[in-house]
Motif scaffolding. Structure first.
Motif, PDB file in Angstrom:
ATOM      1  N   MET A  62      14.762  22.954 -82.168  1.00 25.66           N
ATOM      2  CA  MET A  62      15.015  23.242 -80.779  1.00 25.66           C
ATOM      3  C   MET A  62      13.825  24.040 -80.252  1.00 25.66           C
ATOM      4  SD  MET A  62      18.472  24.829 -79.232  1.00 25.66           S
ATOM      5  CE  MET A  62      19.358  23.323 -79.488  1.00 25.66           C
ATOM      6  N   LEU A  63      13.370  23.721 -79.069  1.00 23.41           N
ATOM      7  CA  LEU A  63      12.218  24.391 -78.472  1.00 23.41           C
ATOM      8  C   LEU A  63      12.659  25.124 -77.211  1.00 23.41           C
ATOM      9  CD1 LEU A  63       9.104  24.802 -78.352  1.00 23.41           C
ATOM     10  CD2 LEU A  63       9.019  22.696 -77.016  1.00 23.41           C
ATOM     11  N   PHE A  64      12.278  26.390 -77.122  1.00 19.46           N
ATOM     12  CA  PHE A  64      12.557  27.195 -75.936  1.00 19.46           C
ATOM     13  C   PHE A  64      11.238  27.663 -75.356  1.00 19.46           C
ATOM     14  CE2 PHE A  64      16.201  28.083 -78.775  1.00 19.46           C
ATOM     15  CZ  PHE A  64      17.232  27.641 -77.966  1.00 19.46           C
ATOM     16  N   ASP A  65      11.176  27.777 -74.034  1.00 16.31           N
ATOM     17  CA  ASP A  65      10.001  28.306 -73.339  1.00 16.31           C
ATOM     18  C   ASP A  65      10.476  29.437 -72.444  1.00 16.31           C
ATOM     19  OD1 ASP A  65       7.744  28.869 -71.857  1.00 16.31           O
ATOM     20  OD2 ASP A  65       7.349  26.809 -71.292  1.00 16.31           O
ATOM     21  N   VAL A  66       9.877  30.605 -72.603  1.00 17.16           N
ATOM     22  CA  VAL A  66      10.313  31.755 -71.809  1.00 17.16           C
ATOM     23  C   VAL A  66       9.505  31.921 -70.529  1.00 17.16           C
ATOM     24  CG1 VAL A  66      11.246  32.949 -73.822  1.00 17.16           C
ATOM     25  CG2 VAL A  66       8.936  33.472 -73.046  1.00 17.16           C
ATOM     26  N   ASP A  67       8.541  31.033 -70.292  1.00 18.59           N
ATOM     27  CA  ASP A  67       7.721  31.109 -69.076  1.00 18.59           C
ATOM     28  C   ASP A  67       7.107  32.492 -68.871  1.00 18.59           C
ATOM     29  OD1 ASP A  67       8.016  28.469 -68.293  1.00 18.59           O
ATOM     30  OD2 ASP A  67       9.795  28.874 -67.089  1.00 18.59           O
ATOM     31  N   ALA A  68       6.673  33.112 -69.971  1.00 23.88           N
ATOM     32  CA  ALA A  68       6.036  34.433 -69.934  1.00 23.88           C
ATOM     33  C   ALA A  68       6.932  35.483 -69.283  1.00 23.88           C
ATOM     34  CB  ALA A  68       4.689  34.371 -69.220  1.00 23.88           C
ATOM     35  N   ASP A  69       8.230  35.330 -69.454  1.00 26.84           N
ATOM     36  CA  ASP A  69       9.216  36.238 -68.870  1.00 26.84           C
ATOM     37  C   ASP A  69       9.876  37.028 -70.000  1.00 26.84           C
ATOM     38  OD1 ASP A  69      11.568  37.374 -67.824  1.00 26.84           O
ATOM     39  OD2 ASP A  69      11.857  35.735 -66.405  1.00 26.84           O
ATOM     40  N   ILE A  70       9.568  38.307 -70.109  1.00 29.94           N
ATOM     41  CA  ILE A  70      10.072  39.137 -71.202  1.00 29.94           C
ATOM     42  C   ILE A  70      11.595  39.216 -71.187  1.00 29.94           C
ATOM     43  CG2 ILE A  70       9.823  41.324 -69.963  1.00 29.94           C
ATOM     44  CD1 ILE A  70       9.071  40.895 -73.670  1.00 29.94           C
ATOM     45  N   GLU A  71      12.190  39.269 -70.002  1.00 26.95           N
ATOM     46  CA  GLU A  71      13.653  39.326 -69.925  1.00 26.95           C
ATOM     47  C   GLU A  71      14.278  38.029 -70.436  1.00 26.95           C
ATOM     48  OE1 GLU A  71      14.407  40.352 -65.861  1.00 26.95           O
ATOM     49  OE2 GLU A  71      13.671  42.402 -66.121  1.00 26.95           O
ATOM     50  N   ARG A  72      13.658  36.903 -70.108  1.00 20.89           N
ATOM     51  CA  ARG A  72      14.148  35.614 -70.606  1.00 20.89           C
ATOM     52  C   ARG A  72      13.994  35.562 -72.128  1.00 20.89           C
ATOM     53  NH1 ARG A  72      15.355  30.285 -69.277  1.00 20.89           N
ATOM     54  NH2 ARG A  72      14.352  28.714 -70.573  1.00 20.89           N
ATOM     55  N   GLU A  73      12.882  36.067 -72.650  1.00 13.27           N
ATOM     56  CA  GLU A  73      12.695  36.102 -74.099  1.00 13.27           C
ATOM     57  C   GLU A  73      13.802  36.911 -74.750  1.00 13.27           C
ATOM     58  OE1 GLU A  73       8.841  36.562 -76.539  1.00 13.27           O
ATOM     59  OE2 GLU A  73       9.686  38.606 -76.442  1.00 13.27           O
ATOM     60  N   GLU A  74      14.132  38.051 -74.187  1.00  9.95           N
ATOM     61  CA  GLU A  74      15.184  38.889 -74.745  1.00  9.95           C
ATOM     62  C   GLU A  74      16.523  38.174 -74.757  1.00  9.95           C
ATOM     63  OE1 GLU A  74      14.965  42.510 -72.468  1.00  9.95           O
ATOM     64  OE2 GLU A  74      13.034  43.056 -73.354  1.00  9.95           O
ATOM     65  N   ARG A  75      16.868  37.494 -73.658  1.00  9.61           N
ATOM     66  CA  ARG A  75      18.129  36.745 -73.592  1.00  9.61           C
ATOM     67  C   ARG A  75      18.163  35.630 -74.642  1.00  9.61           C
ATOM     68  NH1 ARG A  75      16.952  37.061 -68.129  1.00  9.61           N
ATOM     69  NH2 ARG A  75      16.460  34.846 -68.028  1.00  9.61           N
ATOM     70  N   LEU A  76      17.040  34.905 -74.787  1.00  9.32           N
ATOM     71  CA  LEU A  76      16.998  33.804 -75.742  1.00  9.32           C
ATOM     72  C   LEU A  76      17.069  34.309 -77.186  1.00  9.32           C
ATOM     73  CD1 LEU A  76      14.436  31.398 -74.074  1.00  9.32           C
ATOM     74  CD2 LEU A  76      16.840  30.934 -74.540  1.00  9.32           C
ATOM     75  N   LEU A  77      16.366  35.391 -77.493  1.00 12.00           N
ATOM     76  CA  LEU A  77      16.434  35.942 -78.844  1.00 12.00           C
ATOM     77  C   LEU A  77      17.845  36.391 -79.186  1.00 12.00           C
ATOM     78  CD1 LEU A  77      13.082  37.934 -79.010  1.00 12.00           C
ATOM     79  CD2 LEU A  77      13.677  35.883 -80.324  1.00 12.00           C
ATOM     80  N   LYS A  78      18.513  36.997 -78.236  1.00  9.29           N
ATOM     81  CA  LYS A  78      19.901  37.415 -78.457  1.00  9.29           C
ATOM     82  C   LYS A  78      20.785  36.190 -78.695  1.00  9.29           C
ATOM     83  CE  LYS A  78      23.582  40.231 -76.590  1.00  9.29           C
ATOM     84  NZ  LYS A  78      24.117  40.955 -75.455  1.00  9.29           N
ATOM     85  N   ALA A  79      20.610  35.150 -77.901  1.00  5.86           N
ATOM     86  CA  ALA A  79      21.396  33.917 -78.061  1.00  5.86           C
ATOM     87  C   ALA A  79      21.106  33.262 -79.410  1.00  5.86           C
ATOM     88  CB  ALA A  79      21.102  32.953 -76.919  1.00  5.86           C
ATOM     89  N   ILE A  80      19.842  33.251 -79.821  1.00  9.57           N
ATOM     90  CA  ILE A  80      19.470  32.686 -81.124  1.00  9.57           C
ATOM     91  C   ILE A  80      20.180  33.453 -82.241  1.00  9.57           C
ATOM     92  CG2 ILE A  80      17.542  32.502 -82.768  1.00  9.57           C
ATOM     93  CD1 ILE A  80      15.805  31.776 -80.237  1.00  9.57           C
ATOM     94  N   GLY A  81      20.230  34.757 -82.114  1.00  7.82           N
ATOM     95  CA  GLY A  81      20.911  35.581 -83.114  1.00  7.82           C
ATOM     96  C   GLY A  81      22.395  35.310 -83.205  1.00  7.82           C
TER      97      GLY A  81
END
Length: 135
Positions: free
Chosen positions: A1-20
């Protein structure tokens, strides 16, 4: 699965939490966040490999390019062809060590270097994706 956070730190945080919260077997990550923050967000022990970001200290394997040398060689190639002016178009250079290293490599060869910083948020990612899909 590939995710792109569009250089958005808040989006990265949400995705990392979801991945966990999911049952991913591992993660290949080009992060903005530091290792401790990544661990806190994922909250479980999964194999992680960092790509294209040098992180110190870093508990995981890293796959990185020698950005300085690659940029130096590319600049030298064009300098040898007679080009004398380099324009660097980039997001904020100081925001990523990889960008800093590329810039240093360019500056090591190029005497006339101008930087045009383009904020990540100014990119119309959806429009770019749409054009690339139609090509």
């Amino acid at each position: 699965m590939l995710f792109d956070v569009d250089a958005d730190i808040e989006r990265e945080e949400r995705l990392l939490k979801a991945i966990g919260e999911q049952n991913f077997d591992g993660l290949i990550l080009q992060p903005f966040s530091d290792p401790q923050k990544i661990r806190n967000l994922i909250r479980r022990d999964i194999p992680i490999v960092i790509v294209d970001r040098e992180m110190d200290p870093n508990p995981w394997p890293q796959v990185v390019t020698d950005n300085y040398e690659a940029a130096r060689q590319a600049t030298q190639y064009y300098s040898d062809k007679g080009f004398t002016h380099v324009i660097v178009m980039s997001s904020e250079i100081e925001a990523a060590r990889t960008r800093e290293e590329r810039y240093k490599g360019i500056k090591s060869v190029g005497n006339k270097v101008n930087v045009v910083e383009v904020p990540e948020k100014s990119y119309n990612h959806a429009e770019i994706d749409k054009k690339n899909c139609l090509s």
